[in-house]
Design a protein around this motif. Sequence first.
Motif, PDB file in Angstrom:
ATOM      1  N   ARG A  99      -3.603   0.704   0.108  1.00 34.81           N
ATOM      2  CA  ARG A  99      -2.446   1.158   0.074  1.00 34.81           C
ATOM      3  C   ARG A  99      -1.966   1.512  -1.384  1.00 34.81           C
ATOM      4  NH1 ARG A  99       0.294  -4.145   1.459  1.00 34.81           N
ATOM      5  NH2 ARG A  99       2.127  -3.053   1.082  1.00 34.81           N
ATOM      6  N   SER A 100      -2.327   0.749  -2.393  1.00 39.01           N
ATOM      7  CA  SER A 100      -2.115   1.218  -3.678  1.00 39.01           C
ATOM      8  C   SER A 100      -2.668   2.421  -4.123  1.00 39.01           C
ATOM      9  CB  SER A 100      -2.711  -0.104  -4.433  1.00 39.01           C
ATOM     10  OG  SER A 100      -1.997  -1.108  -4.166  1.00 39.01           O
ATOM     11  N   HIS A 101      -3.978   2.731  -3.741  1.00 40.54           N
ATOM     12  CA  HIS A 101      -4.590   3.977  -3.986  1.00 40.54           C
ATOM     13  C   HIS A 101      -4.050   5.202  -3.631  1.00 40.54           C
ATOM     14  CE1 HIS A 101      -8.838   6.072  -4.608  1.00 40.54           C
ATOM     15  NE2 HIS A 101      -7.730   6.723  -5.298  1.00 40.54           N
ATOM     16  N   THR A 102      -3.404   5.234  -2.155  1.00 41.54           N
ATOM     17  CA  THR A 102      -2.602   6.074  -1.534  1.00 41.54           C
ATOM     18  C   THR A 102      -1.393   6.564  -2.498  1.00 41.54           C
ATOM     19  OG1 THR A 102      -3.735   5.781   0.237  1.00 41.54           O
ATOM     20  CG2 THR A 102      -1.883   7.174   0.493  1.00 41.54           C
ATOM     21  N   ALA A 103      -0.670   5.384  -2.840  1.00 39.96           N
ATOM     22  CA  ALA A 103       0.518   5.174  -3.680  1.00 39.96           C
ATOM     23  C   ALA A 103       0.188   6.050  -4.971  1.00 39.96           C
ATOM     24  CB  ALA A 103       1.042   3.948  -3.962  1.00 39.96           C
ATOM     25  N   ILE A 104      -1.000   5.713  -5.706  1.00 40.71           N
ATOM     26  CA  ILE A 104      -1.213   6.369  -6.869  1.00 40.71           C
ATOM     27  C   ILE A 104      -1.055   8.189  -6.427  1.00 40.71           C
ATOM     28  CG2 ILE A 104      -3.107   6.896  -8.337  1.00 40.71           C
ATOM     29  CD1 ILE A 104      -3.944   4.194  -8.879  1.00 40.71           C
ATOM     30  N   HIS A 105      -1.874   8.357  -5.462  1.00 40.28           N
ATOM     31  CA  HIS A 105      -1.853   9.757  -5.383  1.00 40.28           C
ATOM     32  C   HIS A 105      -0.524  10.156  -5.122  1.00 40.28           C
ATOM     33  CE1 HIS A 105      -6.356  10.602  -4.332  1.00 40.28           C
ATOM     34  NE2 HIS A 105      -6.244   9.586  -4.973  1.00 40.28           N
ATOM     35  N   LEU A 106       0.420   9.602  -4.380  1.00 42.17           N
ATOM     36  CA  LEU A 106       1.833  10.232  -4.215  1.00 42.17           C
ATOM     37  C   LEU A 106       2.372  10.193  -5.531  1.00 42.17           C
ATOM     38  CD1 LEU A 106       4.081  11.029  -2.039  1.00 42.17           C
ATOM     39  CD2 LEU A 106       4.315   8.599  -1.699  1.00 42.17           C
ATOM     40  N   GLN A 123      -6.116   1.939 -12.747  1.00 43.12           N
ATOM     41  CA  GLN A 123      -6.745   0.868 -12.663  1.00 43.12           C
ATOM     42  C   GLN A 123      -5.784   0.281 -11.111  1.00 43.12           C
ATOM     43  OE1 GLN A 123      -9.730  -0.262 -13.656  1.00 43.12           O
ATOM     44  NE2 GLN A 123      -9.473  -1.523 -11.675  1.00 43.12           N
ATOM     45  N   ILE A 124      -6.704   0.099 -10.009  1.00 41.61           N
ATOM     46  CA  ILE A 124      -5.912  -0.384  -8.855  1.00 41.61           C
ATOM     47  C   ILE A 124      -6.274  -1.941  -9.083  1.00 41.61           C
ATOM     48  CG2 ILE A 124      -5.871  -0.048  -6.570  1.00 41.61           C
ATOM     49  CD1 ILE A 124      -7.209   2.465  -6.773  1.00 41.61           C
ATOM     50  N   GLY A 125      -5.173  -2.696  -8.595  1.00 43.16           N
ATOM     51  CA  GLY A 125      -5.196  -4.018  -8.508  1.00 43.16           C
ATOM     52  C   GLY A 125      -4.497  -4.441  -7.125  1.00 43.16           C
ATOM     53  N   GLY A 204     -13.000   9.814  -4.172  1.00 44.89           N
ATOM     54  CA  GLY A 204     -14.210   9.195  -3.252  1.00 44.89           C
ATOM     55  C   GLY A 204     -13.701   7.690  -2.816  1.00 44.89           C
ATOM     56  N   GLY A 205     -12.409   7.467  -2.898  1.00 44.93           N
ATOM     57  CA  GLY A 205     -11.739   6.134  -2.837  1.00 44.93           C
ATOM     58  C   GLY A 205     -11.421   6.107  -1.163  1.00 44.93           C
ATOM     59  N   THR A 206     -10.965   4.844  -0.809  1.00 42.61           N
ATOM     60  CA  THR A 206     -10.448   4.652   0.530  1.00 42.61           C
ATOM     61  C   THR A 206      -8.838   4.721   0.565  1.00 42.61           C
ATOM     62  OG1 THR A 206     -10.311   2.122   0.050  1.00 42.61           O
ATOM     63  CG2 THR A 206     -12.418   2.956   0.985  1.00 42.61           C
ATOM     64  N   HIS A 207      -8.364   5.390   1.435  1.00 42.60           N
ATOM     65  CA  HIS A 207      -6.637   5.244   1.597  1.00 42.60           C
ATOM     66  C   HIS A 207      -6.318   5.199   2.944  1.00 42.60           C
ATOM     67  CE1 HIS A 207      -6.400   7.731  -2.001  1.00 42.60           C
ATOM     68  NE2 HIS A 207      -7.587   8.354  -1.884  1.00 42.60           N
ATOM     69  N   VAL A 208      -5.221   4.808   3.151  1.00 46.27           N
ATOM     70  CA  VAL A 208      -4.489   4.492   4.563  1.00 46.27           C
ATOM     71  C   VAL A 208      -4.507   5.784   5.197  1.00 46.27           C
ATOM     72  CG1 VAL A 208      -3.229   2.612   3.822  1.00 46.27           C
ATOM     73  CG2 VAL A 208      -2.147   4.807   3.685  1.00 46.27           C
ATOM     74  N   HIS A 209      -4.146   5.711   6.616  1.00 46.74           N
ATOM     75  CA  HIS A 209      -3.953   6.986   7.524  1.00 46.74           C
ATOM     76  C   HIS A 209      -2.604   7.497   7.604  1.00 46.74           C
ATOM     77  CE1 HIS A 209      -7.379   5.399  10.149  1.00 46.74           C
ATOM     78  NE2 HIS A 209      -8.033   6.179   9.247  1.00 46.74           N
ATOM     79  N   ASP A 210      -1.659   6.666   6.914  1.00 46.95           N
ATOM     80  CA  ASP A 210      -0.431   7.392   6.685  1.00 46.95           C
ATOM     81  C   ASP A 210       0.426   6.616   5.853  1.00 46.95           C
ATOM     82  OD1 ASP A 210       2.810   7.534   7.882  1.00 46.95           O
ATOM     83  OD2 ASP A 210       1.766   8.697   9.266  1.00 46.95           O
ATOM     84  N   LEU A 211       1.489   7.393   5.244  1.00 49.95           N
ATOM     85  CA  LEU A 211       2.049   7.075   3.954  1.00 49.95           C
ATOM     86  C   LEU A 211       3.047   5.677   4.424  1.00 49.95           C
ATOM     87  CD1 LEU A 211       3.248  10.491   2.461  1.00 49.95           C
ATOM     88  CD2 LEU A 211       1.671   8.871   1.670  1.00 49.95           C
ATOM     89  N   ARG A 212       3.403   5.746   5.540  1.00 53.90           N
ATOM     90  CA  ARG A 212       4.229   4.367   5.941  1.00 53.90           C
ATOM     91  C   ARG A 212       3.502   3.284   5.910  1.00 53.90           C
ATOM     92  NH1 ARG A 212       5.626   7.856  10.612  1.00 53.90           N
ATOM     93  NH2 ARG A 212       7.655   8.405  10.330  1.00 53.90           N
ATOM     94  N   GLU A 213       2.195   3.145   5.842  1.00 51.51           N
ATOM     95  CA  GLU A 213       1.468   1.992   5.697  1.00 51.51           C
ATOM     96  C   GLU A 213       1.623   1.268   4.152  1.00 51.51           C
ATOM     97  OE1 GLU A 213      -2.670   2.020   7.510  1.00 51.51           O
ATOM     98  OE2 GLU A 213      -1.975   3.958   8.250  1.00 51.51           O
ATOM     99  N   ILE A 214       1.876   2.362   3.322  1.00 52.69           N
ATOM    100  CA  ILE A 214       2.029   1.733   1.839  1.00 52.69           C
ATOM    101  C   ILE A 214       3.360   0.744   1.935  1.00 52.69           C
ATOM    102  CG2 ILE A 214       2.655   2.444  -0.327  1.00 52.69           C
ATOM    103  CD1 ILE A 214       1.592   5.324   0.116  1.00 52.69           C
TER     104      ILE A 214
END
Length: 237
Positions: A99-106, A123-125, A204-214
């Motif tokens: 969730r944090s990783h996808t948030a960074i991209h956004l 740095q994701i934590g 190369g990281g892992t992300h959620v399927h939909d932004l709502r999941e953040i």
Amino acid sequence: STSKTELLFLDDGYLREINAMVIEAKDDNVILDKTIFYFHSGGQPADTGKIINGKEEYNIIDVRKIDGKIWHKLDRPGLIAGSNVECQLDWERRYKLMRSHTAIHLICALLEAGENVMITGNQIGEDKTRVDFDLEKCDREKITGYIDRANHIIENGGKIRHYSMAREEALKMHGLFKLKNVLPKSLDVLRIVEIENVDRQADGGTHVHDLREIGKIELLKIDNKGKNNRRVYFKVV
């Protein structure tokens, strides 16, 4: 056998349990034929979890890529090559990181579009995540505005997908590389992560399927790290 590990998390970041085989063992480190455990890379920490062999349980305390091999560091030795094992991911922790990783991209997509900045590090934590920007003028109000916009976009949702692209093709496209100088020369095919209508970048990281999941992005603090370097801390709730 070659010590090549199939990285299952690249295709499916939601896999929580698999059966695998130990193909190499060295003290408290093992290489598996396939793995759901993300190795420390690109600001995303290594996953934790368990490897179970019969009645024996081993905790995974780190996962690293060393000389092209994926080593899972365990809390004790005992596993040997040829062992069939069950792997269990610490899912709660991983999901928070996704969730944090996808948030960074956004956030980065919005900042790049609005301020034309590059990201110099992240740095994701679990409890807090940081992103560094080469931004000259930066006040809390401005960053808060971007976080608010990000949260508005999250509420409306948006699909996240990934696909492969040839390196040469990717290099011709604008905006696929948000981080300064991080693309390994050895990669001929890149994995592209795309947030519908918002962003796409090599990742190369892992992300959620939909932004709502953040959920919701909460701004924690902004640090001034010298000329043109701003560090923003946030968490997902």
